[in-house]
Write a protein that holds these residues in place. Sequence first.
Motif, PDB file in Angstrom:
ATOM      1  N   SER A  57      57.413  20.864 -16.807  1.00 55.10           N
ATOM      2  CA  SER A  57      56.096  21.511 -16.815  1.00 55.10           C
ATOM      3  C   SER A  57      55.481  21.482 -18.210  1.00 55.10           C
ATOM      4  N   LYS A  58      56.319  21.660 -19.242  1.00 53.55           N
ATOM      5  CA  LYS A  58      55.810  21.668 -20.615  1.00 53.55           C
ATOM      6  C   LYS A  58      55.367  20.279 -21.051  1.00 53.55           C
ATOM      7  N   CYS A  59      56.190  19.276 -20.748  1.00 51.24           N
ATOM      8  CA  CYS A  59      55.880  17.912 -21.183  1.00 51.24           C
ATOM      9  C   CYS A  59      54.720  17.293 -20.415  1.00 51.24           C
ATOM     10  N   SER A  60      54.590  17.636 -19.153  1.00 55.96           N
ATOM     11  CA  SER A  60      53.519  17.048 -18.333  1.00 55.96           C
ATOM     12  C   SER A  60      52.237  17.864 -18.371  1.00 55.96           C
ATOM     13  N   GLY A  61      52.335  19.125 -18.818  1.00 56.13           N
ATOM     14  CA  GLY A  61      51.165  19.994 -18.822  1.00 56.13           C
ATOM     15  C   GLY A  61      50.725  20.398 -17.429  1.00 56.13           C
ATOM     16  N   ARG A  62      51.649  20.361 -16.459  1.00 55.16           N
ATOM     17  CA  ARG A  62      51.312  20.662 -15.063  1.00 55.16           C
ATOM     18  C   ARG A  62      51.942  21.974 -14.611  1.00 55.16           C
ATOM     19  N   ILE A  63      51.310  22.604 -13.626  1.00 53.23           N
ATOM     20  CA  ILE A  63      51.908  23.764 -12.949  1.00 53.23           C
ATOM     21  C   ILE A  63      52.760  23.222 -11.809  1.00 53.23           C
ATOM     22  N   ILE A  64      54.029  23.604 -11.802  1.00 48.59           N
ATOM     23  CA  ILE A  64      54.957  23.132 -10.767  1.00 48.59           C
ATOM     24  C   ILE A  64      55.511  24.353 -10.034  1.00 48.59           C
ATOM     25  N   ILE A  65      55.316  24.384  -8.736  1.00 54.12           N
ATOM     26  CA  ILE A  65      55.796  25.507  -7.913  1.00 54.12           C
ATOM     27  C   ILE A  65      56.914  24.987  -7.024  1.00 54.12           C
ATOM     28  N   VAL A  66      58.086  25.597  -7.126  1.00 54.87           N
ATOM     29  CA  VAL A  66      59.247  25.184  -6.335  1.00 54.87           C
ATOM     30  C   VAL A  66      59.725  26.352  -5.488  1.00 54.87           C
ATOM     31  N   ARG A  67      59.820  26.139  -4.199  1.00 59.47           N
ATOM     32  CA  ARG A  67      60.403  27.149  -3.319  1.00 59.47           C
ATOM     33  C   ARG A  67      61.800  26.697  -2.919  1.00 59.47           C
ATOM     34  N   ASP A  68      62.824  27.466  -3.302  1.00 64.06           N
ATOM     35  CA  ASP A  68      64.163  27.167  -2.804  1.00 64.06           C
ATOM     36  C   ASP A  68      64.461  28.118  -1.652  1.00 64.06           C
ATOM     37  N   ASN A  69      65.736  28.222  -1.244  1.00 61.77           N
ATOM     38  CA  ASN A  69      66.026  29.041  -0.068  1.00 61.77           C
ATOM     39  C   ASN A  69      66.055  30.535  -0.372  1.00 61.77           C
ATOM     40  N   ASN A  70      65.736  30.922  -1.611  1.00 66.34           N
ATOM     41  CA  ASN A  70      65.725  32.327  -1.984  1.00 66.34           C
ATOM     42  C   ASN A  70      64.346  32.851  -2.346  1.00 66.34           C
ATOM     43  N   ARG A  71      63.591  32.062  -3.102  1.00 71.73           N
ATOM     44  CA  ARG A  71      62.340  32.578  -3.652  1.00 71.73           C
ATOM     45  C   ARG A  71      61.479  31.446  -4.190  1.00 71.73           C
ATOM     46  N   PHE A  72      60.327  31.828  -4.764  1.00 72.43           N
ATOM     47  CA  PHE A  72      59.442  30.860  -5.407  1.00 72.43           C
ATOM     48  C   PHE A  72      59.616  30.911  -6.919  1.00 72.43           C
ATOM     49  N   HIS A  73      59.528  29.728  -7.528  1.00 66.84           N
ATOM     50  CA  HIS A  73      59.556  29.598  -8.980  1.00 66.84           C
ATOM     51  C   HIS A  73      58.259  28.895  -9.401  1.00 66.84           C
ATOM     52  N   THR A  74      57.459  29.558 -10.196  1.00 73.66           N
ATOM     53  CA  THR A  74      56.237  28.941 -10.723  1.00 73.66           C
ATOM     54  C   THR A  74      56.469  28.576 -12.181  1.00 73.66           C
ATOM     55  N   PHE A  75      56.514  27.274 -12.447  1.00 71.11           N
ATOM     56  CA  PHE A  75      56.783  26.762 -13.797  1.00 71.11           C
ATOM     57  C   PHE A  75      55.457  26.391 -14.460  1.00 71.11           C
ATOM     58  N   GLU A  76      55.258  26.922 -15.666  1.00 73.85           N
ATOM     59  CA  GLU A  76      54.031  26.611 -16.398  1.00 73.85           C
ATOM     60  C   GLU A  76      54.312  26.693 -17.892  1.00 73.85           C
ATOM     61  N   ASP A  77      53.980  25.619 -18.605  1.00 73.20           N
ATOM     62  CA  ASP A  77      54.138  25.559 -20.062  1.00 73.20           C
ATOM     63  C   ASP A  77      55.562  25.928 -20.494  1.00 73.20           C
ATOM     64  N   GLY A  78      56.557  25.440 -19.758  1.00 68.40           N
ATOM     65  CA  GLY A  78      57.945  25.630 -20.162  1.00 68.40           C
ATOM     66  C   GLY A  78      58.560  26.961 -19.779  1.00 68.40           C
ATOM     67  N   LYS A  79      57.855  27.758 -18.976  1.00 65.82           N
ATOM     68  CA  LYS A  79      58.381  29.053 -18.549  1.00 65.82           C
ATOM     69  C   LYS A  79      58.367  29.150 -17.028  1.00 65.82           C
ATOM     70  N   CYS A  80      59.259  30.006 -16.499  1.00 67.82           N
ATOM     71  CA  CYS A  80      59.310  30.215 -15.049  1.00 67.82           C
ATOM     72  C   CYS A  80      58.995  31.667 -14.719  1.00 67.82           C
ATOM     73  N   SER A  81      58.321  31.869 -13.600  1.00 61.17           N
ATOM     74  CA  SER A  81      57.915  33.217 -13.182  1.00 61.17           C
ATOM     75  C   SER A  81      59.101  34.128 -12.917  1.00 61.17           C
ATOM     76  N   CYS A  82      60.266  33.550 -12.625  1.00 66.74           N
ATOM     77  CA  CYS A  82      61.443  34.373 -12.314  1.00 66.74           C
ATOM     78  C   CYS A  82      62.105  34.937 -13.565  1.00 66.74           C
ATOM     79  N   GLY A  83      61.660  34.486 -14.747  1.00 70.03           N
ATOM     80  CA  GLY A  83      62.277  34.959 -15.975  1.00 70.03           C
ATOM     81  C   GLY A  83      63.734  34.537 -16.095  1.00 70.03           C
ATOM     82  N   ASP A  84      64.062  33.398 -15.467  1.00 66.65           N
ATOM     83  CA  ASP A  84      65.432  32.859 -15.471  1.00 66.65           C
ATOM     84  C   ASP A  84      66.421  33.799 -14.785  1.00 66.65           C
ATOM     85  N   TYR A  85      65.934  34.643 -13.879  1.00 64.18           N
ATOM     86  CA  TYR A  85      66.806  35.557 -13.132  1.00 64.18           C
ATOM     87  C   TYR A  85      66.536  35.324 -11.654  1.00 64.18           C
ATOM     88  N   TRP A  86      67.439  34.591 -11.037  1.00 66.05           N
ATOM     89  CA  TRP A  86      67.256  34.327  -9.610  1.00 66.05           C
ATOM     90  C   TRP A  86      68.574  34.182  -8.981  1.00 66.05           C
TER      91      TRP A  86
END
Length: 608
Positions: free
Chosen positions: A579-608
């Motif tokens: 996300s940081k290198c491409s400058g894109r917002i990447i949203i990934v849903r796994d079997n537990n929750r959603f992770h929104t990656f933006e500018d090298g950070k994830c919405s989960c705060g690395d706790y999932w």
Amino acid sequence: MLHQLPKEPPSNHPPSLTPQNPLNHHQSFSFEQKYRNTCNLLLSLTHSRSLSKGLQLHAHIIKSGIQTIPLISHHLINFYSKTQRPLISRQIFLEAPTKSSTTWSSIISSFAQNELPSLALDFFRQMLHAGVRPDDHTFPSATKACAILSRCDVGQSMHCLAVKTGFDGDVFVGSSVVDMYAKCGEIKNARNVFDGMPDKNVVSWSGMIYGYAQMGEDEEALRLFKQALQEGLDVNDFTFSSVVRVCGSSTLLELGKQIHGLCLKMSYNSSSFVGSSLISLYSKCGVIEGACRIFDEISIRNLGMWNAMLIACAQHAQTDKAFNLFKQMESDGMRPNFITFLCMLYACSHAGLVEEGKHYFELMKQYGIEPGEQHYASVVDLLGRAGKLQDALSVVKEMPIQPTESVWGALLTGCRIHGDTELAAYAADRVFELGPVSPGLHVLLSNAYAAAERYEEAARARKMLRDQGVKKETGLSWVEVGNKVHTFSAGDRSHSKSIEIYQKLEELGDEMEQAGYVADTSFVLRKVDGEEKNQAIRYHSERLAIAFGLITFPPERPIRVMKNLRVCGDCHNAIKFMSKCSGRIIIVRDNNRFHTFEDGKCSCGDYW
């Protein structure tokens, strides 16, 4: 089981409207006019659900002495049913000196509509014993009760009785039977009845669509919905709710948007049933802002809408919003149920909020809700993820009910996260005492051993899976483009754009390494050399899906990737760099929750 159909009872004609003592013509007219006015007023108050005015009218009816007329009893039973006072309906029924088939139908309907299915079936049996023949009004209510109880055996008896009495050809009875079989999971029986119906209505079509959706046969549900529209069916909010849920479970965002537009066009967008499905659709497809917009636009919200919004916030790491919504829900007078508290415990678990989770667990008891195995599993998961494994084990040992597979699975998850293979082995031993279990638990144990480099134990756990004839679920990731879904597995080279995808990954990989990314090969849970581990982890399915999104979608559009398994730790770290290198917002849903990656950070705060 239902008893043999009684003989045809004498005709139940309504009694004379005049009192027992003869009246002159003028008196008779006045009495009949008063009776009709009372019926019309009762119907009006039933429609408006005005309980206070209805109580006043009921008192006036008793004072007037017309409460014994069967049709008045019917209207009173129906009024209290619609105002959610089924036990008052029962009292009126019991006090009625004459009970027509309409009166019996009314009380059975009252119980079925107000979630008292056992009473509905009990009164249905009493009706048969009283020699009253069921009709096209009675059967739908009775079969609804069977559906609520998931008593397909009783429902089949009801179906046989409908055939015997000749009501199976009635569109309302047939539709209720279809709906009953579908909700009981007997989809083949439902389809046989559906195909044999000479006429079909919205209930029969909706019942079949719901049944296929519930069984995970999404393509057939969507095909039926399309056919219903082609045949000019006037679909209702229940139909739309079922179809929108299909789109959500299959993460078909574009199709879901089209059906949302159809809901707007047909003015079903304000329905709370459709609203909860739309919230779930947008949430499951990674568009949390869409879910919030739907919630804000609908002013009259049922409990399903509140719960849908709470779980959406929890899955998208908007824990504070979930807490605020819960407070707003309480202040609005909406009483939370066991699902509500599951949502709150989930939110706390995936945010590491142990004390808050304990608060909601205790709050359940204040609302008179007894915690079930799912709630205990959530508490164990909360403590396990936070590293409080011994506290989690204490909860398991002190549970007032027998720990289930989900409870032990939650403990195993905590053991895997924190590398406690000894406790994992103890938990696995307890699981195996339960008998046959799901493959997921075997995989959890195998992964815990492999992470500790105890490969022999991991191999033994995998062998147990093979001995049961079960294969580990293949990790898949997919991206929707238009109305087409593109699916990838690890190392997959079958896609038509495979060359471009791998080239993009190589280019991005170089940029990521320059930015500081170092692969963590401990997440390759098999015994291979270092270079092979690097290759194995670089081409995980979610990375291929993201690379496909990067070469397909315009820069301003977020890349939404769905995954059927939990994202591994290295991929989670890698996607932050992507996300940081491409400058894109990447949203990934796994079997537990959603992770929104933006500018090298994830919405989960690395706790999932």
